[in-house]
Design an enzyme around this catalytic site. Structure first.
Site, PDB file in Angstrom:
ATOM      1  CG  HIS A 124     -31.172  16.704  -5.604  1.00 37.01           C
ATOM      2  ND1 HIS A 124     -31.815  16.362  -4.439  1.00 37.01           N
ATOM      3  CD2 HIS A 124     -31.407  18.021  -5.784  1.00 37.01           C
ATOM      4  CE1 HIS A 124     -32.401  17.442  -3.931  1.00 37.01           C
ATOM      5  NE2 HIS A 124     -32.166  18.447  -4.732  1.00 37.01           N
TER       6      HIS A 124
ATOM      7  CB  CYS B 114     -27.094  27.699 -13.515  1.00 32.61           C
ATOM      8  SG  CYS B 114     -25.535  26.965 -13.966  1.00 32.61           S
TER       9      CYS B 114
ATOM     10  CD  GLU C 288     -19.839  29.145 -22.526  1.00 33.82           C
ATOM     11  OE1 GLU C 288     -20.043  29.222 -21.289  1.00 33.82           O
ATOM     12  OE2 GLU C 288     -19.649  30.149 -23.227  1.00 33.82           O
ATOM     13  CG  LEU C 289     -18.453  22.872 -16.853  1.00 31.31           C
ATOM     14  CD1 LEU C 289     -17.437  22.103 -17.690  1.00 31.31           C
ATOM     15  CD2 LEU C 289     -17.813  23.326 -15.541  1.00 31.31           C
TER      16      LEU C 289
ATOM     17  CG  HIS D 233     -40.483  21.563  -0.094  1.00 33.26           C
ATOM     18  ND1 HIS D 233     -40.168  20.247   0.187  1.00 33.26           N
ATOM     19  CD2 HIS D 233     -39.518  22.005  -0.927  1.00 33.26           C
ATOM     20  CE1 HIS D 233     -39.052  19.923  -0.468  1.00 33.26           C
ATOM     21  NE2 HIS D 233     -38.645  20.979  -1.144  1.00 33.26           N
TER      22      HIS D 233
ATOM     23  CB  CYS E 214     -36.800  18.428  -3.857  1.00 34.75           C
ATOM     24  SG  CYS E 214     -36.707  20.203  -4.179  1.00 34.75           S
TER      25      CYS E 214
HETATM   26  N1  GLN Z   1     -42.498  23.575  -5.414  1.00 35.95           N
HETATM   27  C1  GLN Z   1     -41.169  23.596  -5.925  1.00 35.95           C
HETATM   28  C2  GLN Z   1     -40.979  22.471  -6.916  1.00 35.95           C
HETATM   29  O1  GLN Z   1     -41.601  21.466  -6.757  1.00 35.95           O
HETATM   30  C3  GLN Z   1     -40.179  23.423  -4.816  1.00 35.95           C
HETATM   31  C4  GLN Z   1     -38.783  23.401  -5.337  1.00 35.95           C
HETATM   32  C5  GLN Z   1     -37.724  23.454  -4.274  1.00 35.95           C
HETATM   33  O2  GLN Z   1     -37.964  23.187  -3.134  1.00 35.95           O
HETATM   34  N2  GLN Z   1     -36.530  23.789  -4.634  1.00 35.95           N
HETATM   35  O3  GLN Z   1     -40.210  22.569  -7.843  1.00 35.95           O
HETATM   36 ZN    ZN Z   2     -36.955  21.278  -2.276  1.00 35.38          ZN
END
Ligand code: GLN
Ligand code: ZN
Length: 755
Positions: A695, A516, A16-17, A642, A727
């Site tokens: 992010h 999450c 919910e949050l 990665h 990422c």
């Molecule tokens: N290959 C994944 C992505 O691009 C790597 C995600 C991650 O490092 N958390 O979503």
């Molecule tokens: Zn990553």
């Protein structure tokens, strides 16, 4: 005997949050509505614990984003650039957590790091040179009063001064410059607790389970000798978790804490420390015996033996969780797909409350051996879970030392690959996933629910892949990806395709802020039944002349982001998974995929918190397991990996030892420090340090990216540098992704033009 819970999950049984916060970020609901959701959740959490019979219930374990950020705000550690946005208190808080781009300005988020050896991420408070650290916030007392109004006496939880000082990031003035101010702030905090008649306050000091030098111990003593002068009356619980406190234990027990919380699950030496140095009669021992991190039922026999031993020593014990229950899902009650024969082995947060209560009752019995609760538990552990696989065992026994070595050596491979791929210098790429838009999620869930056929599902996904490929070609990226639209999560997706895993429906665990994850459960021996990603990658490659990266998750990450077995070692599980991924790597290669990325996003996560344990207890098998996945490929096949978060300055040789050809990692949200260390260690692997933060929704400008690249080029050889985001892009929106990637390509063209 009484029971205690260090902290409770806060995101809500049905997240919910998360949903309320996301609506608030999109301005779909007001701040009041978000706050109301928070309040309603806290009430449920407190009542659940109260009704389960928990004696020591926490407050202020709730957070709208992160408890470290809450602590920073509590003490006014708010960098000027956020204050200058002149936003409301709540929005300033979110600006620190997520960055801000809008009418009031443009600032990046604070750095984010993994919380010790968990998959939870905390926000790193930043202490500016002229920071005025003092008690400022009210959240703690508001929550305390809120619980009290519900008739529940709670213990407020706050990160302790030592851990706070250790985890903050500083500018030019070092940690030492702030000790006195921090001490004063905690003194004021205790004073205010007394005004509120708070019976117990819990200071979380997990930093004590790391290696402590003499100066660390002096710092700890200085803090608490001042905050808690001898004869202090406030009931302070000094709570530790994630390991044992072997360095400071003998001193800790002499300090005027009313209670000390120790971890008996991850703390290898906790019991021995008590045997050796004793435990004072005038204090309560909060014995962390219920695992706060894993989802298997507690073994009552073992726990009761420990409790009896403590009792025999005359130690006044409170039975506790080993750490906050933040790291496990809410409740088994939401799991309707798993049959009872599986479910009877698990305990999530709510069921752990019941275990605390049951154990409390058992230890008080004259003879618990004859109690049904005890006998049921004993029978469960004595039974056979039917989780072994003879073929897996056999295959593992046949692995030889050569299987861990890829030939020829990397420098030779790199030359061959340069020739074979003929990529431009400073090649651009992305980490794999593209925005998971509503239609993508709807397609997957419709298929899951059986509302569309497999053919319809595949057709839709193919359409998305085709769009994604066109998009990347138009933007001008060099090495392409297929977008990962078929994946819900990088671990769950593989877990579902492998034998040996179990899946939950609603077992969400907070990873950071509103994000999450739903870790699978490793139930038995792991093996690959059939190819998993090959069709998708081959299809994507058929659409373009550019190189398509195959995309896999590595064995260490699959293990670290699952709930592991407790009946076999982590080493054994990782090796099983490595063999399964190896099969997939070879199948991709056989089908014409020439670059294969094996993500080890979570490699660092289970690195032991004490350096002395790093190699023997982890790296010595985790790194070879990664090599086992790719040692069978041809020299021209390029292996990428990665890692999220560049916090591997101290294990650089081990990372190089993974023997990948290229590694991409997070670098923009932490500083570029890692680059110096790479240079220092003669890092051989080619590198793509992320040039912008994914992010956060903010779009980096061309200049900003070019600046980052200029810095990188002073530390990394031009032939070895790749250009990519931090990422995967799955959590981002389409428009910001498009704008950011265009800027990334523009910056790379600019740099290529410069000599
Ligand atoms: N290959 C994944 C992505 O691009 C790597 C995600 C991650 O490092 N958390 O979503
Ligand atoms: Zn990553």
């Amino acid at each position: 005997m009484q029971t205690s819970v260090i902290g409770y999950p806060r995101i809500g049984t049905l997240r919910e949050l998360k949903f309320a916060s996301e609506k608030y970020f999109k301005k779909e609901i007001t701040a009041e509505e978000l706050l109301r959701t928070g309040k309603a959740l806290r009430k449920i959490h407190w009542n659940t614990q109260k009704n389960a019979g928990t004696d020591y219930i926490s407050c202020n374990d709730f957070s709208y984003y992160d408890m470290m950020l809450d602590t920073a705000v509590l003490f006014g550690i708010i960098p000027k650039r956020y204050k200058e946005l002149n936003l409301s208190e709540l929005d300033t808080y979110f600006a620190m957590a997520r960055g801000y781009q809008g009418n009031s300005g443009d600032v990046r988020a604070l750095a984010m790091k993994k919380w010790f050896n968990t998959n939870y991420h905390y926000i790193v408070p930043e202490v500016e040179d002229d920071a005025d650290i003092r008690l400022s916030g009210n959240k703690l007392w508001e929550e305390y009063a809120e619980a009290k109004a519900l008739g529940i006496e709670t213990k407020p939880v706050v990160i302790g001064a030592y851990t706070l000082l250790k985890l903050c990031r500083y500018q030019r003035r070092p940690l030492e410059a702030y000790i006195d101010a921090v001490i004063r702030a905690y003194q004021d905090l205790l004073k205010k607790c007394q005004e509120y008649k708070v019976a117990w306050i819990q200071f979380d000091e997990p930093a004590l389970v790391r290696d402590m030098e003499e100066e660390d111990m002096a710092l700890f003593r200085k803090i608490y000798d001042t905050v808690l002068p001898a004869g202090n009356k406030s009931c302070v619980l000094l709570q530790t978790y994630f390991g044992d406190v072997r360095d400071i234990y003998p001193e800790l027990i002499k300090m005027p804490f009313a209670g000390i919380g120790l971890d008996f699950v991850e703390g290898k030496e906790t019991f021995d420390l008590i045997e050796k140095y004793g435990f004072p009669q005038d204090k309560l021992l909060f014995a962390g015996l219920i695992n706060g991190k894993n989802i298997w039922k507690n073994n009552y026999k073992k726990t009761l033996l420990t409790l009896e031993a403590l009792k025999k020593k005359g130690i006044r014990t409170v039975l506790s969780t080993s750490c906050s229950l933040l790291h496990v899902p809410y409740t088994l009650k939401q799991e309707s797909a798993l049959s009872a024969e599986y479910l009877c082995h698990f305990a999530f947060a709510e069921e752990k409350l019941a275990e605390l209560e049951e154990l409390k009752n058992l230890i008080e019995c004259k003879d618990y051996h004859s109690e049904t609760a005890y006998q049921n538990n004993e029978r469960l552990f004595a039974g056979d879970r039917d989780c072994k696989n003879k073929d897996v065992e056999k295959r593992l026994s046949l692995v030889t030392d050569e299987d861990y070595i890829r030939l020829p050596k990397r420098s030779d491979r790199q030359k061959l690959q340069k020739k074979a791929f003929a990529l431009p210098e400073l090649p651009t790429t992305t980490i794999g996933s593209f925005p998971q838009t509503k239609d993508v999620k709807a397609n997957r869930s419709a298929y899951r629910r059986g509302e569309i056929s497999e053919k319809e599902y595949v057709e839709f996904s193919r359409k998305k892949i085709a769009e994604c490929v066109t998009w990347q070609e138009e933007i001008g990226l060099d090495v392409l990806v297929h977008g990962e639209y078929e994946r819900n999560d990088m671990v769950e997706y593989f877990g579902e395709a492998l034998g040996g895993f179990l899946f939950t429906e609603k077992a969400w665990v907070q990873s950071y802020g509103t994000r999450c994850v739903k870790p699978p459960i490793i139930w038995g021996d792991v093996y690959r039944e059939k190819p998993i990603t090959v069709e998708w990658s081959v299809y994507a490659q058929s659409l373009t002349k550019k190189i398509m990266k195959g995309m896999l998750t590595g064995p260490v990450t699959i293990l670290n982001w699952s709930f592991p077995r407790e009946d076999i070692s982590i080493k054994e599980s990782i090796s099983q998974i490595a063999l399964a991924i190896r099969d997939e790597v070879l199948d991709l290669e056989r089908n014409g995929i020439r670059i294969i990325q094996i993500d080890e996003a979570a490699l660092r996560e289970k690195l032991p918190l004490r350096k002395s344990d790093w190699y023997e207890e982890y790296l010595d098998f985790a790194i070879p397991a990664f090599r086992l996945t790719h040692s069978g490929v041809k020299p021209e096949t390029q292996i990428h990996t990665h890692m999220c978060y560049s916090e591997f300055t101290d294990i650089i040789p081990a990372i190089d030892d993974m023997d990948a050809d290229v590694i991409t990692f997070e670098a923009s949200r932490s500083d570029l420090q890692i680059l110096d260390s790479l240079k220092e260690h003669n890092f051989e692997t080619e590198v793509g340090p992320g040039v912008y933060d994914i992010h956060s929704p903010r779009v980096p400008s061309v200049e900003e990216i070019a600046d980052a690249l200029h810095i990188m080029l002073t530390k990394i050889d031009r032939e070895k540098l790749w250009i990519n985001p931090d990422c995967g892009l799955k959590t981002r929106g389409v428009s910001e992704t498009e704008a950011s990637l265009k800027n990334l390509v523009a910056a790379s063209l600019q740099i290529r033009g410069e000599v």
